[in-house]
Design a protein around this motif. Sequence first.
Motif, PDB file in Angstrom:
ATOM      1  N   TYR B  33       0.833  -1.202   0.000  1.00 26.45           N
ATOM      2  CA  TYR B  33       0.000   0.000   0.000  1.00 26.45           C
ATOM      3  C   TYR B  33       0.871   1.258   0.000  1.00 26.45           C
ATOM      4  N   ILE B  48      -3.387   0.490  -3.809  1.00 28.09           N
ATOM      5  CA  ILE B  48      -3.140  -0.867  -3.308  1.00 28.09           C
ATOM      6  C   ILE B  48      -2.501  -1.669  -4.433  1.00 28.09           C
ATOM      7  N   ARG B  94       1.174  -6.102   3.753  1.00 24.02           N
ATOM      8  CA  ARG B  94       0.252  -6.889   4.572  1.00 24.02           C
ATOM      9  C   ARG B  94       0.663  -8.356   4.566  1.00 24.02           C
ATOM     10  N   ASN B  98      -7.402 -10.402   5.015  1.00 24.62           N
ATOM     11  CA  ASN B  98      -8.538 -10.233   5.916  1.00 24.62           C
ATOM     12  C   ASN B  98      -8.154  -9.925   7.355  1.00 24.62           C
ATOM     13  N   THR B  99      -7.004  -9.356   7.543  1.00 23.02           N
ATOM     14  CA  THR B  99      -6.638  -8.815   8.856  1.00 23.02           C
ATOM     15  C   THR B  99      -6.103  -7.399   8.652  1.00 23.02           C
ATOM     16  N   GLY B 100      -5.922  -6.708   9.722  1.00 20.29           N
ATOM     17  CA  GLY B 100      -5.384  -5.356   9.630  1.00 20.29           C
ATOM     18  C   GLY B 100      -3.915  -5.297   9.954  1.00 20.29           C
ATOM     19  N   GLN B 101      -3.208  -6.403   9.844  1.00 17.03           N
ATOM     20  CA  GLN B 101      -1.791  -6.436  10.200  1.00 17.03           C
ATOM     21  C   GLN B 101      -0.974  -5.882   9.043  1.00 17.03           C
ATOM     22  N   LEU B 102      -0.804  -4.572   9.068  1.00 13.82           N
ATOM     23  CA  LEU B 102       0.060  -3.912   8.096  1.00 13.82           C
ATOM     24  C   LEU B 102       1.380  -3.568   8.756  1.00 13.82           C
ATOM     25  N   PHE B 104       4.382  -0.986   8.406  1.00 18.78           N
ATOM     26  CA  PHE B 104       4.654   0.306   7.795  1.00 18.78           C
ATOM     27  C   PHE B 104       6.138   0.613   7.757  1.00 18.78           C
ATOM     28  N   GLY B 105       6.531   1.364   6.732  1.00 13.16           N
ATOM     29  CA  GLY B 105       7.844   1.953   6.709  1.00 13.16           C
ATOM     30  C   GLY B 105       7.885   3.185   7.596  1.00 13.16           C
TER      31      GLY B 105
END
Lengths: 110, 113
Positions: B33, B48, B94, B98-102, B104-105
């Motif tokens: 993303y 995305i 990700r 179906n989870t929000g486990q992103l 990030f940089g």
Amino acid sequence: QQQVRQSPQSLTVWEGETAILNCSYEDSTFNYFPWYQQFPGEGPALLISIRSVSDKKEDGRFTIFFNKREKKLSLHITDSQPGDSATYFCAANMGYKLTFGTGTSLLVDP
Amino acid sequence: DMKVTQMPRYLIKRMGENVLLECGQDMSHETMYWYRQDPGLGLQLIYISYDVDSNSEGDIPKGYRVSRKKREHFSLILDSAKTNQTSVYFCASRGQPNTGQLYFGEGSKLTVL
């Protein structure tokens, strides 16, 4: 149209108090709600999350309370510490898309 | 070690110049993303990418394009940057669907003068 709303925009609590951060959403198809914590100069990092089939999720001092009928959730931080001072984002997930709220800036005074 | 790396971390450009923001991940994640973060607006989804050459517009794609030629690398391109594109840009990947486990940089702060 803001699909995920957070309040308050900023919050100050004393060390040892409980901080309560609120979140609400519009789309009833959202099924997973993570909270992210962000420190200045860093990217957000996953703190705790809950699925829509649950009404509570606890992880140490952090607890999510979820009310599906009212489309509301809250993050409770008990025994707040100065190191908890950060911005907290509520997010809502459906499929590949994760929608974020505008964040709550938390300051914990020692 | 799971890591998302963004380059450059800081960039100053003049209006009308082209901008390339680069992102790499070492986790072989399929989905990546680009978000931008502005004060009071939270994180807004730009694009995305589901995998190599499989990209989809997010909520605010206007003025941006992306490129993903390798799974581990995802670029954000601004052709002829505008002053209102001054922002902090975050790349994320990700792990599980179906989870929000992103993941990030650390962000790329872009200033367009």
